[in-house]
Design an enzyme around this catalytic site. Structure first.
Site, PDB file in Angstrom:
ATOM      1  N   THR A   3       0.823  -1.203   0.000  1.00 35.34           N
ATOM      2  CA  THR A   3       0.000   0.000   0.000  1.00 35.34           C
ATOM      3  C   THR A   3       0.863   1.261   0.000  1.00 35.34           C
ATOM      4  O   THR A   3       2.002   1.227   0.487  1.00 35.34           O
ATOM      5  CB  THR A   3      -0.900  -0.006   1.255  1.00 35.34           C
ATOM      6  OG1 THR A   3      -1.420   1.292   1.480  1.00 35.34           O
ATOM      7  CG2 THR A   3      -0.115  -0.397   2.511  1.00 35.34           C
ATOM      8  N   ASP A   4       0.290   2.360  -0.478  1.00 38.09           N
ATOM      9  CA  ASP A   4       1.024   3.635  -0.416  1.00 38.09           C
ATOM     10  C   ASP A   4       1.079   4.170   1.011  1.00 38.09           C
ATOM     11  O   ASP A   4       1.817   5.125   1.296  1.00 38.09           O
ATOM     12  CB  ASP A   4       0.398   4.676  -1.361  1.00 38.09           C
ATOM     13  CG  ASP A   4      -1.058   5.012  -1.036  1.00 38.09           C
ATOM     14  OD1 ASP A   4      -1.653   4.373  -0.136  1.00 38.09           O
ATOM     15  OD2 ASP A   4      -1.610   5.912  -1.693  1.00 38.09           O
ATOM     16  N   GLU A   5       0.307   3.539   1.925  1.00 40.92           N
ATOM     17  CA  GLU A   5       0.288   4.040   3.303  1.00 40.92           C
ATOM     18  C   GLU A   5       1.624   3.829   4.006  1.00 40.92           C
ATOM     19  O   GLU A   5       1.875   4.428   5.055  1.00 40.92           O
ATOM     20  CB  GLU A   5      -0.856   3.389   4.088  1.00 40.92           C
ATOM     21  CG  GLU A   5      -2.206   3.738   3.492  1.00 40.92           C
ATOM     22  CD  GLU A   5      -3.383   3.302   4.347  1.00 40.92           C
ATOM     23  OE1 GLU A   5      -3.234   3.256   5.575  1.00 40.92           O
ATOM     24  OE2 GLU A   5      -4.435   3.010   3.775  1.00 40.92           O
ATOM     25  N   LYS A  55       2.579  -3.404   7.180  1.00 43.02           N
ATOM     26  CA  LYS A  55       2.756  -3.530   5.716  1.00 43.02           C
ATOM     27  C   LYS A  55       4.172  -3.080   5.341  1.00 43.02           C
ATOM     28  O   LYS A  55       4.833  -3.703   4.510  1.00 43.02           O
ATOM     29  CB  LYS A  55       1.719  -2.695   4.951  1.00 43.02           C
ATOM     30  CG  LYS A  55       0.298  -3.215   5.009  1.00 43.02           C
ATOM     31  CD  LYS A  55       0.136  -4.625   4.443  1.00 43.02           C
ATOM     32  CE  LYS A  55       0.360  -4.692   2.933  1.00 43.02           C
ATOM     33  NZ  LYS A  55       0.020  -6.033   2.407  1.00 43.02           N
TER      34      LYS A  55
END
Ligand code: NAD
Length: 332
Positions: free
Chosen positions: A121-123, A152
């Site tokens: 994820t871009d998070e 992640k």
């Protein structure tokens, strides 16, 4: 033709990927999914039995994973605990699945020399200021905010280490926020759509200024197939479709598309540590691998998603009351 092992293939993005693979390739698929509250066998209904089978199990079960890797030409790893709000409430399952689960798959990939694509994820990059024109690139330093995004980030780093230290043939992609069919009603867009369908006023965290970079799940799937096919081992690719919208705009658009006044929603307490803005620069994927998104019109994609939830109440209704009770207990 290849045989793919897809972890988390009964979840939102994983099931969209399995549908995409069946429609656009002649590959066969084994889904490995624990069927947590977020997994739903019904998301795979209607797929041809001679091309897709489901194994219910845990990605942290080394023996089970080993047997499945033996038969797979490639593995696409979607399985995760994925909901920020749950990670604030109870982080432990996030460590078990996102860290230990990914470690278990990497060890199997190492033993069997299996090609692995890791979905992230871009998070992992943290957030950007609302007035900052910058976007995330593959060189942005990791700076995760929540138990979800930190686990992640940890899983991404494990993949990189297994490539470098053990020669595992893996790639990584970090994608922005997905929308589309089969997304659990706990998540922002389906929650608001199903609220309107149930006659409940949509709920907006804080002022709704937080910006997300929306991509249709089908475009995420085509990007992953492109990376599996043409991606360079050890590389990371950012996936995004230039879909930046603030949450207030999205809620207003949902209400409008569903025939209601755009201000017919309530403000609720903001999420703790709520990231302000995510934005993806997917130039590398587009220029080096030639990928581009199909859904360029967010409003049209959203309207199609609303239609899907309208037509598939039997899919989402069983989870709806529990989700609303959870949020009500938090005043959200
Ligand atoms: N939703 C998004 O917008 C988004 C954006 C970028 C990346 N991602 C990533 O994509 C992946 C899928 O996200 P999603 O939104 O589809 O999540 P989801 O919660 O809808 O699905 C996760 C699936 O994994 C399964 N699962 C959980 N723990 C497992 C375990 N230990 N063993 C086997 N299966 C297990 C669940 O049963 C479920 O089917 C995640 O890795 C997530 O980090 C999501």
């Amino acid at each position: 033709m290849a045989h793919l092992l897809v972890t988390g293939g009964a979840g939102f993005i994983g099931s969209n990927f399995v549908h995409h693979v069946v429609a656009h390739t002649d590959h066969t698929v084994t889904v490995l999914d624990k069927l947590t509250y977020a997994g739903n066998e019904a998301s795979l209904a209607g797929l041809p039995e001679d091309r897709v089978d489901l194994v219910v199990g845990d990605i942290a079960d080394a023996e089970l994973v080993d047997g499945l890797f033996e038969k797979a030409d490639a593995v696409v790893h979607y399985a995760a605990e994925s909901h920020n709000d749950n990670s604030l409430h109870d982080p432990r399952p996030f460590l078990d699945t996102n860290i230990i689960g990914t470690y278990t798959l990497l060890e199997a990939a190492r033993r069997h020399d299996t090609r692995l694509h890791h979905i992230s994820t871009d998070e992992v990059y943290g957030d950007l200021e609302l007035d900052d024109p910058a976007r995330f690139t593959e060189h942005t330093p990791y700076n995760p905010s929540s138990p979800y995004s930190s686990t992640k980030a940890g899983s991404d780093l494990l993949v990189r280490a297994w490539v470098r230290s053990f020669g595992v043939r893996a790639t990584i992609s970090n994608c922005s926020n997905n929308y589309g069919p089969y997304q659990h009603v706990e998540k922002f867009i389906p929650r608001q759509i199903t609220n309107v369908l149930r006659g409940i006023r949509p709920k907006l965290y804080g002022k709704g200024e937080n910006v997300r970079d929306w991509i249709h799940a089908d475009d995420h799937s085509s990007a992953v197939l492109t990376i599996l096919d043409k991606g360079e081992i050890g590389e990371t690719y950012l996936i995004g479709a230039d879909g930046e919208k603030d949450n207030k705009t999205v809620v207003e658009l949902i209400l409008q598309l569903m025939g209601h006044s755009p201000d017919a929603y309530d403000h609720v307490t903001d999420r703790a540590g709520h990231d302000l803005r995510y934005a993806i620069d997917s130039t590398k994927l587009r220029t080096e691998l030639g990928w581009s998104p199909t859904y360029r019109d967010f409003e049209a994609g959203l309207a199609a998603t609303i239609d899907w939830y309208r037509a598939n109440e039997a899919w989402w209704a069983p989870a709806k009351d529990g989700v609303e009770a959870f949020y009500a207990s938090k005043g959200q």
